[in-house]
Write a protein that holds these residues in place. Structure first.
Motif, PDB file in Angstrom:
ATOM      1  N   ASP A 257      42.154  42.330  43.648  1.00  0.00           N
ATOM      2  CA  ASP A 257      41.595  43.406  42.822  1.00  0.00           C
ATOM      3  C   ASP A 257      41.647  44.742  43.549  1.00  0.00           C
ATOM      4  OD1 ASP A 257      41.126  42.178  40.410  1.00  0.00           O
ATOM      5  OD2 ASP A 257      38.987  41.855  40.737  1.00  0.00           O
ATOM      6  N   TYR A 258      41.358  44.750  44.845  1.00  0.00           N
ATOM      7  CA  TYR A 258      41.463  46.005  45.586  1.00  0.00           C
ATOM      8  C   TYR A 258      42.909  46.497  45.633  1.00  0.00           C
ATOM      9  CZ  TYR A 258      36.740  44.835  47.214  1.00  0.00           C
ATOM     10  OH  TYR A 258      35.406  44.519  47.291  1.00  0.00           O
ATOM     11  N   ASP A 259      43.857  45.566  45.756  1.00  0.00           N
ATOM     12  CA  ASP A 259      45.271  45.954  45.707  1.00  0.00           C
ATOM     13  C   ASP A 259      45.575  46.697  44.409  1.00  0.00           C
ATOM     14  OD1 ASP A 259      45.791  44.743  48.147  1.00  0.00           O
ATOM     15  OD2 ASP A 259      46.690  42.932  47.270  1.00  0.00           O
ATOM     16  N   GLU A 260      45.058  46.151  43.302  1.00  0.00           N
ATOM     17  CA  GLU A 260      45.327  46.776  41.997  1.00  0.00           C
ATOM     18  C   GLU A 260      44.638  48.130  41.890  1.00  0.00           C
ATOM     19  OE1 GLU A 260      47.207  47.089  38.360  1.00  0.00           O
ATOM     20  OE2 GLU A 260      47.481  45.610  39.958  1.00  0.00           O
ATOM     21  N   ALA A 261      43.412  48.224  42.392  1.00  0.00           N
ATOM     22  CA  ALA A 261      42.709  49.514  42.367  1.00  0.00           C
ATOM     23  C   ALA A 261      43.487  50.564  43.149  1.00  0.00           C
ATOM     24  CB  ALA A 261      41.300  49.348  42.938  1.00  0.00           C
TER      25      ALA A 261
ATOM     26  N   ASP B 200      40.368  48.852  29.558  1.00  0.00           N
ATOM     27  CA  ASP B 200      41.285  49.833  30.152  1.00  0.00           C
ATOM     28  C   ASP B 200      41.890  49.240  31.416  1.00  0.00           C
ATOM     29  OD1 ASP B 200      42.680  51.935  31.207  1.00  0.00           O
ATOM     30  OD2 ASP B 200      41.089  53.410  30.925  1.00  0.00           O
ATOM     31  N   PRO B 201      43.041  48.575  31.296  1.00  0.00           N
ATOM     32  CA  PRO B 201      43.678  47.935  32.453  1.00  0.00           C
ATOM     33  C   PRO B 201      44.222  48.922  33.480  1.00  0.00           C
ATOM     34  CG  PRO B 201      44.537  47.064  30.371  1.00  0.00           C
ATOM     35  CD  PRO B 201      43.760  48.296  30.037  1.00  0.00           C
ATOM     36  N   THR B 202      44.124  50.222  33.202  1.00  0.00           N
ATOM     37  CA  THR B 202      44.606  51.226  34.157  1.00  0.00           C
ATOM     38  C   THR B 202      43.458  51.920  34.894  1.00  0.00           C
ATOM     39  OG1 THR B 202      44.616  53.070  32.566  1.00  0.00           O
ATOM     40  CG2 THR B 202      46.575  51.654  32.648  1.00  0.00           C
ATOM     41  N   TYR B 203      42.241  51.376  34.789  1.00  0.00           N
ATOM     42  CA  TYR B 203      41.042  52.018  35.328  1.00  0.00           C
ATOM     43  C   TYR B 203      40.711  51.417  36.691  1.00  0.00           C
ATOM     44  CZ  TYR B 203      36.309  54.042  35.051  1.00  0.00           C
ATOM     45  OH  TYR B 203      35.158  54.741  35.273  1.00  0.00           O
TER      46      TYR B 203
ATOM     47  N   SER C 118      31.228  39.437  34.242  1.00  0.00           N
ATOM     48  CA  SER C 118      31.505  39.529  32.813  1.00  0.00           C
ATOM     49  C   SER C 118      31.719  40.977  32.391  1.00  0.00           C
ATOM     50  CB  SER C 118      30.353  38.906  32.025  1.00  0.00           C
ATOM     51  OG  SER C 118      30.569  39.037  30.629  1.00  0.00           O
ATOM     52  N   ASP C 119      30.869  41.877  32.871  1.00  0.00           N
ATOM     53  CA  ASP C 119      31.008  43.299  32.536  1.00  0.00           C
ATOM     54  C   ASP C 119      32.310  43.874  33.076  1.00  0.00           C
ATOM     55  OD1 ASP C 119      28.774  43.646  31.014  1.00  0.00           O
ATOM     56  OD2 ASP C 119      27.651  44.793  32.500  1.00  0.00           O
ATOM     57  N   LEU C 120      32.661  43.513  34.285  1.00  0.00           N
ATOM     58  CA  LEU C 120      33.858  44.092  34.903  1.00  0.00           C
ATOM     59  C   LEU C 120      35.129  43.517  34.291  1.00  0.00           C
ATOM     60  CD1 LEU C 120      32.300  44.210  38.421  1.00  0.00           C
ATOM     61  CD2 LEU C 120      32.968  46.197  37.062  1.00  0.00           C
ATOM     62  N   ASP C 121      35.073  42.254  33.868  1.00  0.00           N
ATOM     63  CA  ASP C 121      36.201  41.703  33.098  1.00  0.00           C
ATOM     64  C   ASP C 121      36.393  42.498  31.805  1.00  0.00           C
ATOM     65  OD1 ASP C 121      36.751  39.713  34.947  1.00  0.00           O
ATOM     66  OD2 ASP C 121      35.642  38.154  33.872  1.00  0.00           O
ATOM     67  N   GLU C 122      35.276  42.830  31.155  1.00  0.00           N
ATOM     68  CA  GLU C 122      35.363  43.599  29.912  1.00  0.00           C
ATOM     69  C   GLU C 122      35.913  44.999  30.180  1.00  0.00           C
ATOM     70  OE1 GLU C 122      35.105  44.352  25.820  1.00  0.00           O
ATOM     71  OE2 GLU C 122      35.012  42.477  26.969  1.00  0.00           O
ATOM     72  N   ALA C 123      35.516  45.610  31.286  1.00  0.00           N
ATOM     73  CA  ALA C 123      36.032  46.933  31.628  1.00  0.00           C
ATOM     74  C   ALA C 123      37.540  46.886  31.847  1.00  0.00           C
ATOM     75  CB  ALA C 123      35.330  47.460  32.882  1.00  0.00           C
ATOM     76  N   VAL C 124      38.017  45.857  32.522  1.00  0.00           N
ATOM     77  CA  VAL C 124      39.457  45.693  32.734  1.00  0.00           C
ATOM     78  C   VAL C 124      40.172  45.491  31.402  1.00  0.00           C
ATOM     79  CG1 VAL C 124      41.205  44.152  33.703  1.00  0.00           C
ATOM     80  CG2 VAL C 124      39.247  44.846  35.103  1.00  0.00           C
ATOM     81  N   LYS C 125      39.566  44.708  30.514  1.00  0.00           N
ATOM     82  CA  LYS C 125      40.159  44.458  29.194  1.00  0.00           C
ATOM     83  C   LYS C 125      40.259  45.747  28.383  1.00  0.00           C
ATOM     84  CE  LYS C 125      39.397  41.721  24.986  1.00  0.00           C
ATOM     85  NZ  LYS C 125      38.493  40.714  24.342  1.00  0.00           N
TER      86      LYS C 125
END
Length: 311
Positions: free
Chosen positions: A118-122, A92-95, A83-90
């Protein structure tokens, strides 16, 4: 000649993840939230303070959610972490931090395809992030893609030559591929960078499986020196001593192993083997019965008790 499976101690290597902190300059709570030395409990508490007081916005707020998600992951509170990491993505989608740490949650949930995505995106967002390559390599390994895992560990090491865990995990994959020379080289580098108990045990296991038993015993001895209260060094060296016919030495090592980990079924079984070979019938019977109590149906213990006339 192979070491009998009944005497083997298997180890699993995982890539730990650490938070990727945003620039820190926001007071004690912020420092503890993003600081690499914080424990999971300290991180969760500090990041919660940052979030609840609304003291940060934008990427720094995303960083607070990302790091609290990391702390929750380490505590294995995976749904709260997600839940926290979904919020972080929301926020700042570039983080890259958020995608890397969310991938780790999916990895713990054994959803390796989503973890890899997710690792691909990171990596896309931050191609220099060695940890994301290392974590993706772990997920690829768990999917059975050994060559892909090696490629990722290569990339992680290229970006961070001091990344000890990447050497360890690449060594583990090479060992799985029966590439002894490369496995030993990687585990030796791991020992050079971070000479902890697991580093010596991992290299010792490669020596054991390649029948270099004296070298295996030496590495397990180093594991004992580094961590004398950790049962793993004692029981691994005890196994080698039994295999080499040093029953008294094996018995002494398993005495120590059981002192520090009395729940290990194979230590009871193997100490029973040592006692049986030394003619200590009643002690052997007691050990084999304890092994069966911990693992009903253990074939080696049942066979030994039949041989001793106690079953």
């Amino acid at each position: 000649m192979r070491v009998p499976l009944s005497l083997m101690a298997m180890l699993v290597v995982l890539v730990p993840t650490t938070p990727v902190p945003a620039v820190a300059e926001g007071g004690p709570a912020w420092e503890a939230c993003v600081g690499p030395a914080s424990t999971p409990d300290e991180r969760v508490k500090a990041c919660s303070t940052v979030i609840d007081t609304k003291s940060e916005t934008g990427r720094r707020l995303a960083g607070a959610y990302c790091n609290r998600g990391h702390g929750l992951t380490e505590k294995r509170e995976l749904e709260a972490a997600l839940s926290d990491l979904d919020e972080a993505v929301k926020l700042d989608p570039t983080y890259a931090c958020a995608f890397n740490n969310r991938g780790r949650v999916y990895s713990f949930k054994r959803d390796y395809d989503r973890a890899i995505a997710d690792y691909d995106e990171a990596i896309k967002l931050d191609p220099s992030l060695a940890m994301a390559y290392g974590n993706r390599g772990e997920s690829r390994y768990n999917k059975g893609d050994l060559d892909g895992a090696i490629a990722d560990f290569d990339a992680a090491i290229k970006r961070n030559p001091g990344y000890a865990t990447a050497y360890a995990n690449r060594g583990y994959v090479y060992a799985r591929k029966h590439d002894t020379a490369h496995a030993l080289a990687d585990f030796t580098m791991r020992i050079k960078l971070a000479p902890d108990v697991l580093a010596y045990i991992d290299r010792g296991n490669v020596y054991r499986d390649s029948e270099q038993l004296d070298r295996a015993a030496a590495d397990y001895g180093e594991a004992i020196r580094v961590a004398p209260t950790d049962a793993r060094g004692w029981r691994n060296r005890g196994m080698i001593r039994l295999y080499l016919g040093d029953n008294k030495g094996g018995l002494a090592d398993y005495d120590k192993a059981l002192q520090f980990d009395p729940a290990d079924v194979f230590s009871w079984n193997n100490r029973g083997q040592a006692r049986m070979r030394l003619g200590e019938k009643q002690g052997a019977i007691a050990d084999f019965r304890k092994a069966l109590e911990l693992k009903p149906g253990l074939q080696t213990a049942q066979e030994a008790l039949k041989k001793l006339g106690a079953l």
